[in-house]
Design a protein around this motif. Structure first.
Motif, mmCIF file in Angstrom:
data_model
loop_
_atom_site.group_PDB
_atom_site.id
_atom_site.type_symbol
_atom_site.label_atom_id
_atom_site.label_comp_id
_atom_site.label_asym_id
_atom_site.label_seq_id
_atom_site.Cartn_x
_atom_site.Cartn_y
_atom_site.Cartn_z
ATOM 1 N N VAL A 1 5.756 6.103 0.256
ATOM 2 C CA VAL A 1 5.769 6.273 1.713
ATOM 3 C C VAL A 1 6.709 5.235 2.330
ATOM 4 O O VAL A 1 6.737 4.069 1.919
ATOM 5 C CB VAL A 1 4.355 6.112 2.284
ATOM 6 N N GLN B 1 1.019 2.650 -9.718
ATOM 7 C CA GLN B 1 1.135 4.094 -9.573
ATOM 8 C C GLN B 1 -0.163 4.694 -9.026
ATOM 9 O O GLN B 1 -1.252 4.121 -9.167
ATOM 10 C CB GLN B 1 1.440 4.737 -10.937
ATOM 11 N N GLU B 2 -0.042 5.840 -8.401
ATOM 12 C CA GLU B 2 -1.180 6.668 -8.031
ATOM 13 C C GLU B 2 -0.961 8.039 -8.639
ATOM 14 O O GLU B 2 0.160 8.559 -8.661
ATOM 15 C CB GLU B 2 -1.319 6.783 -6.503
ATOM 16 N N GLU C 1 1.587 10.961 -7.529
ATOM 17 C CA GLU C 1 2.551 10.409 -6.578
ATOM 18 C C GLU C 1 3.727 9.784 -7.322
ATOM 19 O O GLU C 1 3.632 9.427 -8.507
ATOM 20 C CB GLU C 1 1.888 9.345 -5.708
ATOM 21 N N ALA D 1 6.174 6.629 -7.117
ATOM 22 C CA ALA D 1 6.328 5.329 -6.469
ATOM 23 C C ALA D 1 7.772 5.122 -6.018
ATOM 24 O O ALA D 1 8.722 5.513 -6.715
ATOM 25 C CB ALA D 1 5.907 4.214 -7.417
ATOM 26 N N ASP E 1 0.816 -1.214 0.000
ATOM 27 C CA ASP E 1 0.000 0.000 0.000
ATOM 28 C C ASP E 1 0.850 1.266 0.000
ATOM 29 O O ASP E 1 0.432 2.307 -0.525
ATOM 30 C CB ASP E 1 -0.937 0.012 1.212
ATOM 31 N N PRO F 1 3.014 2.782 -3.981
ATOM 32 C CA PRO F 1 2.611 3.734 -5.030
ATOM 33 C C PRO F 1 2.773 5.190 -4.622
ATOM 34 O O PRO F 1 2.939 6.068 -5.479
ATOM 35 C CB PRO F 1 1.132 3.380 -5.267
ATOM 36 N N ARG F 2 2.735 5.451 -3.322
ATOM 37 C CA ARG F 2 2.843 6.833 -2.851
ATOM 38 C C ARG F 2 4.251 7.187 -2.386
ATOM 39 O O ARG F 2 4.519 8.306 -1.968
ATOM 40 C CB ARG F 2 1.861 7.059 -1.709
#
Length: 487
Positions: free
Chosen positions: A21, A59-60, A63, A65, A15, A18-19
């Motif tokens: 984080v 991907q988002e 954002e 990745a 989770d 893609p961002r």
């Protein structure tokens, strides 16, 4: 891979990817990744999950990745062979159960700081940015041969060991690094291989500890460094082989301890080095081999010289620091190749460039004495005569002392006992001083020697003066000719 097959820990990574984080599984920031074998499923991630993320790159919108994981236990083989992954890879403080295989992979930016690996297989890998492996521990070989790293390679305080003593623990042969190779404090128990590597920056091995007793600790044949190679305070047990290396900056081994008893400690033969610094360190244990190298500035303190050196055809422009000839002569007298005239000539020229002609003459005198030992008995005898009389022409004042002493002996002896004239009534008035000069100086004629004929002991004394005069004249002429030819 189906998303419903993921564990709780893997879903966190999935989770977050893609961002871009970061996912940190650590309960304590001071955790040691070497304890990762005991970490439970709450922080265990399969390598296949990471591979799927990097290859599919979900991907988002809006954002970037990135794979950012800390403190994870990674099971299975992280297989990225010949893969092309554009995402940032940051796997720090992680424990890898099995050796990752990144052979031929194309990656963007990789950071693996403070992780533990059983080894890493990544020959011919391409990294568009930097490769960071600071404080990593490798319990098997780190294979990066033939790789291309556009940025810098960081191995600060990395620890490298391998179960197979015959395989290099760090393989960087034919690797091209676009910036620095930064490895201060690195600990390697086995061979570090840099053969045919190109580093377009500085190689920093300051305070490193390289150990491969009886073997090659650092192999860098034909290494090319466009800047400095810094090995200050470095400890090396084993051979350093930099044969054919090209170092455009400074190869510095200040405060270093180089030890390879019974073998070669440092080999920089057939290389081109702007500056070589060997200073402030302990005495080298092993052979120093600088044959056929070209060095602009050789900064070599006599205290670091080992018992044996190899200097045949070594060329250097400046020799530092400035030391008396007596301190520098052991450098050429310990040559394992025996008498090497070229080494004496190089040392002589180094003194002449700084205007120390007296030291240059001392080196040339030492050269003649060393050469004398290679001659037949009659050559050695004649050499001893030249040395005792005028120091092979480099001590011309000795000739004057000998001449004055013999002149005094002849003048007193013939002054007390005049030799009879050859033709009575035709001989010039006898003068003991000029008669002795006539005997001593073969190219001067005062008319005394032709007019008087000594008898008995006076005749034997005349023979001694004539022979000694010829010897002195010959050695003086030889010395003058040698000096003129050098100039």
């Amino acid at each position: 891979m189906m998303i419903d097959e993921l564990t709780v820990a893997e879903r966190r990574v999935w989770d977050a990817f893609p961002r871009g984080v970061a996912v940190d599984f650590r309960a304590d920031g001071d955790e040691d990744a070497a304890d990762g074998e005991s970490w439970g499923p709450e922080r265990t991630v399969r390598a296949s999950v990471l591979r799927t993320l990097l290859l599919t790159a979900p991907q988002e919108d809006g954002e970037i990745a990135a794979l950012k994981v800390s403190g994870a236990r990674i099971t299975g083989v992280l297989d990225l062979r010949y893969a092309n992954a554009d995402s940032v890879v940051r796997l720090s403080h992680c424990f890898f159960e099995r050796e990752p295989d990144w052979s031929g992979a194309q990656l963007h930016y990789v950071k693996l700081n403070k992780s533990v690996f059983p080894g890493l297989r990544a020959p011919r890998m391409r990294v568009d940015g930097s490769l960071r492996m600071t404080d990593c521990r490798f319990r098997g070989p780190l294979r990066l041969g033939g790789s291309q790293i556009s940025g810098a390679l960081y191995l600060e305080r990395a620890e490298l060991t391998a179960p197979d003593a015959d395989e290099p623990v760090l393989q960087l042969g034919q690797t091209e690094i676009g910036d620095d190779l930064c490895a201060p404090g690195m600990r390697a128990r086995g061979e570090v291989r840099l053969s045919d590597a190109t580093v377009n920056g500085t190689i920093k091995l300051t305070d490193a500890d390289l150990s491969h007793p009886g073997g090659t600790a650092l192999r860098g044949e034909r290494l090319k460094a466009t800047s400095d190679v810094l090995m200050r305070h470095t400890r090396v047990r084993g051979r350093i082989d930099l044969r054919g290396a090209r170092v455009e900056g400074r190869l510095e081994m200040s405060y270093a301890r180089l030890s390879n008893p019974g073998g070669t400690a440092l080999r920089v033969s057939s290389g081109v080095v702007s500056e070589l610094w060997l200073r402030e360190g302990s005495r080298m244990e092993g052979v120093l081999n600088l044959r056929r190298s070209q060095i602009e500035v050789l900064f070599l303190e006599p205290e670091m010289l080992p018992d044996e050196v190899l200097l045949n055809n070594l060329t250097y422009t400046a020799l530092m620091p400035h030391e008396p000839a007596e301190q520098r002569l052991p450098m050429v007298e310990r040559d394992g190749d025996g008498y090497v005239p070229y080494s004496y000539e190089q040392l002589t020229e180094a003194y002449r460039r700084i205007g120390d002609d007296d030291a240059a003459r001392r080196v040339q005198l030492a050269k003649q004495r060393r050469h004398r030992a290679t001659l037949a008995w009659y050559g050695r005898l004649w050499g001893h005569v030249q040395d005792a009389t005028v120091g092979y022409g480099f001590r011309p004042l000795r000739a004057a002392v000998w001449l004055l002493s013999l002149l005094a002996v002849g003048s007193v002896a013939y002054g007390l006992h005049h030799p009879p004239p050859i033709k009575a009534g035709e001989a010039p008035t006898f003068n003991a001083v000029f008669y002795s000069l006539d005997l001593l100086l073969p190219i001067i004629d005062f008319g005394q020697e032709r007019a008087y004929a000594p008898v008995g002991w006076g005749q034997w004394l005349s023979y001694v003066l004539v022979i000694t005069g010829w010897i002195l004249a010959t050695t003086v002429v030889t010395g003058v000719t040698r000096t003129v030819s050098r100039q």
